[in-house]
Design a protein around this motif. Structure first.
Motif, mmCIF file in Angstrom:
data_model
loop_
_atom_site.group_PDB
_atom_site.id
_atom_site.type_symbol
_atom_site.label_atom_id
_atom_site.label_comp_id
_atom_site.label_asym_id
_atom_site.label_seq_id
_atom_site.Cartn_x
_atom_site.Cartn_y
_atom_site.Cartn_z
ATOM 1 N N GLY A 258 0.909 -1.114 0.063
ATOM 2 C CA GLY A 258 -0.044 0.006 -0.082
ATOM 3 C C GLY A 258 0.827 1.497 0.001
ATOM 4 O O GLY A 258 2.109 1.222 -0.097
ATOM 5 N N VAL A 259 0.096 2.344 0.164
ATOM 6 C CA VAL A 259 0.828 3.701 0.189
ATOM 7 C C VAL A 259 1.147 4.126 1.990
ATOM 8 O O VAL A 259 -0.106 4.527 2.448
ATOM 9 N N ILE A 260 2.153 4.232 2.206
ATOM 10 C CA ILE A 260 2.448 4.538 3.526
ATOM 11 C C ILE A 260 3.260 5.732 3.866
ATOM 12 O O ILE A 260 4.211 5.886 3.145
ATOM 13 N N PRO A 261 2.746 6.463 4.687
ATOM 14 C CA PRO A 261 3.522 7.977 4.882
ATOM 15 C C PRO A 261 4.963 7.865 5.227
ATOM 16 O O PRO A 261 5.407 6.872 5.910
ATOM 17 N N ALA A 262 5.806 8.471 4.575
ATOM 18 C CA ALA A 262 7.066 8.356 4.790
ATOM 19 C C ALA A 262 7.623 8.569 6.299
ATOM 20 O O ALA A 262 8.485 7.990 6.654
ATOM 21 N N ALA A 263 6.746 9.327 6.957
ATOM 22 C CA ALA A 263 7.244 9.908 8.328
ATOM 23 C C ALA A 263 6.969 8.733 9.433
ATOM 24 O O ALA A 263 7.598 8.827 10.403
ATOM 25 N N VAL A 264 6.192 7.646 8.901
ATOM 26 C CA VAL A 264 6.210 6.579 9.710
ATOM 27 C C VAL A 264 6.764 5.054 9.069
ATOM 28 O O VAL A 264 6.645 4.187 9.597
ATOM 29 N N TYR A 265 7.242 5.520 7.827
ATOM 30 C CA TYR A 265 7.838 4.104 7.138
ATOM 31 C C TYR A 265 9.459 3.931 7.915
ATOM 32 O O TYR A 265 10.111 4.660 8.017
ATOM 33 N N VAL B 267 5.309 3.899 -1.939
ATOM 34 C CA VAL B 267 4.294 3.172 -2.427
ATOM 35 C C VAL B 267 5.045 1.928 -2.091
ATOM 36 O O VAL B 267 5.990 1.526 -3.000
ATOM 37 N N ASN B 268 4.431 0.927 -1.201
ATOM 38 C CA ASN B 268 5.324 -0.329 -0.904
ATOM 39 C C ASN B 268 4.778 -1.468 -1.437
ATOM 40 O O ASN B 268 3.524 -1.683 -1.309
ATOM 41 N N ASN B 269 5.663 -2.290 -2.122
ATOM 42 C CA ASN B 269 5.428 -3.445 -2.842
ATOM 43 C C ASN B 269 6.389 -4.482 -2.340
ATOM 44 O O ASN B 269 7.508 -4.604 -2.821
ATOM 45 N N PRO B 270 6.242 -5.351 -1.058
ATOM 46 C CA PRO B 270 7.025 -6.183 -0.682
ATOM 47 C C PRO B 270 7.051 -7.407 -1.340
ATOM 48 O O PRO B 270 7.860 -8.398 -0.899
ATOM 49 N N LEU C 228 -3.629 -3.748 -7.623
ATOM 50 C CA LEU C 228 -3.823 -3.383 -6.226
ATOM 51 C C LEU C 228 -3.261 -1.917 -6.060
ATOM 52 O O LEU C 228 -3.970 -1.224 -5.466
ATOM 53 N N LEU C 229 -2.022 -1.869 -6.414
ATOM 54 C CA LEU C 229 -1.472 -0.695 -5.893
ATOM 55 C C LEU C 229 -1.740 0.294 -6.775
ATOM 56 O O LEU C 229 -1.941 1.466 -6.232
ATOM 57 N N SER C 230 -2.134 0.315 -7.935
ATOM 58 C CA SER C 230 -2.570 1.203 -8.792
ATOM 59 C C SER C 230 -3.869 1.936 -8.121
ATOM 60 O O SER C 230 -4.240 2.914 -8.349
ATOM 61 N N ARG C 231 -4.613 0.989 -7.557
ATOM 62 C CA ARG C 231 -6.187 1.562 -6.990
ATOM 63 C C ARG C 231 -5.674 2.399 -5.853
ATOM 64 O O ARG C 231 -6.405 3.274 -5.699
ATOM 65 N N LYS C 232 -4.766 1.761 -4.952
ATOM 66 C CA LYS C 232 -4.424 2.719 -3.906
ATOM 67 C C LYS C 232 -3.536 4.141 -4.230
ATOM 68 O O LYS C 232 -4.066 5.022 -3.531
#
Length: 388
Positions: free
Chosen positions: A54-61, A79-82, A92-96
């Motif tokens: 998903g998309v995670i704020p850099a401040a908490v990544y 934009v995190n793809n593990p 899925l990521l494109s939707r997010k």
């Protein structure tokens, strides 16, 4: 003006410098994609990757806090793809990402890569903001398998159907791009790379190698390391007590070998930012023996630390490293020409010092600075798109 800037970790050495100036001019939000294979790339070096897709704020990544003195964390998200790129994760990521676009409501979305995710995204935001894509390499430098070549060709073709405004960082391959577009309606803008100023945040450490010349960056066949090793062996370096340091991961595992002489030091691994800044700063000069190129971030890393270079006459390199001003230009794929260039730099240290002074004076401010580059993009690219 609101700009959503969607890039990926391998370009972070560029983006950190660019966005620092861009955010002074517009309201910008940055999305940076990270995959397992890119969590250590560009300016980014993360020891671990979040498990969430998903998309995670850099401040908490996890790990991004160490870049708080370089970027405005609140403006960046990961934009995190593990898992890795495949049809399902890309969709899925494109939707997010599309959801972030809808929430931010940018006037412009600027992407810097193409793939399945970008194809899906372009379909979902078709009637949204103005769209532009930066194409870093019109022609891939690495030899690709037929399957990978077709995958890239299809993804680029589909992405460019909607991202039909294109930003190039040099003019050298414009004719090849226009030919590949097959006369479809596209508009091409031009910009350039500035110095990778993030490297200045790292103190210069101890030099364990003495006098040396430096090759740095990921190692691939097109970068000509094999030519450099042969040219170094023929040069005056060994008799002058000068070593060659080759610093970077041999990506394909078939360029570097163990049977090199003792004056060649090989650091076959990812080089952390602090070590890279130290290696560049302590070197006599850098060498780019490339067999092919478009433009190079390696030149901008060296320039950020006022380091002269020897470059080959491929792509835009002769325009980035002007012969006799910032260093020397030699013939590509030519051992003797590279050897002569190395000898000239070794034998004329006062000239190398002059090159360094020229770099410092001409890239700190003025047309080659990120401040000017960002101003030009906003005034001549983004503003033009909004006038349509």
């Amino acid at each position: 003006m609101k700009v959503l800037y969607f890039t990926n970790a391998p370009f972070s050495d560029l983006e950190i410098s660019y966005v620092a100036e861009l955010e002074k001019l517009v309201d910008v939000k940055v999305l940076m994609m990270i995959l397992p294979k890119t969590k250590k790339s560009g300016a980014i070096s993360l020891d671990s990757q979040a498990e969430e897709l998903g998309v995670i704020p850099a401040a908490v990544y996890p790990g991004m806090e160490k870049y708080a003195n370089m970027i405005t964390l609140d403006r960046w998200a990961i934009v995190n793809n593990p898992i890795g790129s495949n049809f399902k994760t890309s969709l899925l990521l494109s939707r997010k990402v599309a959801k972030v676009v809808k929430e931010f409501q940018p006037d412009i979305i600027h992407i810097t890569m193409y793939g399945l995710l970008q194809v899906f995204l372009s379909w979902q935001i078709n009637n949204g903001p103005k769209k532009i894509i930066t194409i870093h390499d019109v022609v891939p430098h690495d030899k690709l398998s037929f399957v990978r070549h077709m995958y890239d060709w299809i993804c680029r073709r589909l992405t460019l159907r909607r991202f039909n405004n294109i930003l190039l960082l040099s003019r050298v391959d414009t004719h090849l791009l226009e030919k590949s577009l097959n006369h479809k309606t596209h508009r091409i803008f031009y910009s350039k790379l500035g110095p990778y100023t993030y490297l200045r945040n790292y103190p210069v450490g101890h030099n364990p190698y003495g006098k040396y010349i430096l090759f740095f960056g990921t190692i691939r066949p097109y970068k000509g390391v094999d030519i450099l090793i042969k040219a170094f062996s023929k040069s005056n370096c060994t008799s002058r007590g000068v070593k060659l340091v080759i610093a970077g991961k041999d990506i394909d595992g078939n360029v570097l070998h163990d049977n090199h002489e003792s004056d060649i030091i090989i650091l076959n691994r990812y080089i952390e930012n602090g070590e890279l800044a130290t290696l560049i700063s302590n070197s006599l000069f850098a060498v780019l023996p490339y067999k092919s190129a478009t433009q190079s971030g390696v030149t901008k890393s060296a320039i950020a630390l006022d380091k002269p270079m020897i470059c080959t006459n491929v792509g835009n390199l002769p325009n980035e490293v002007i012969d006799g001003r910032y260093g020397k230009i030699v013939n590509h794929d030519d051992i003797d020409s590279l050897c002569e260039g190395i000898n000239y730099m070794i034998d004329n240290p006062e000239q190398v010092d002059e090159f360094a002074k020229n770099i410092h004076s001409e890239f700190e401010t003025g047309k080659n600075s990120w401040k000017k580059i960002a101003e030009d993009i906003v005034a001549n690219v983004y503003s033009t798109l909004l006038k349509e």
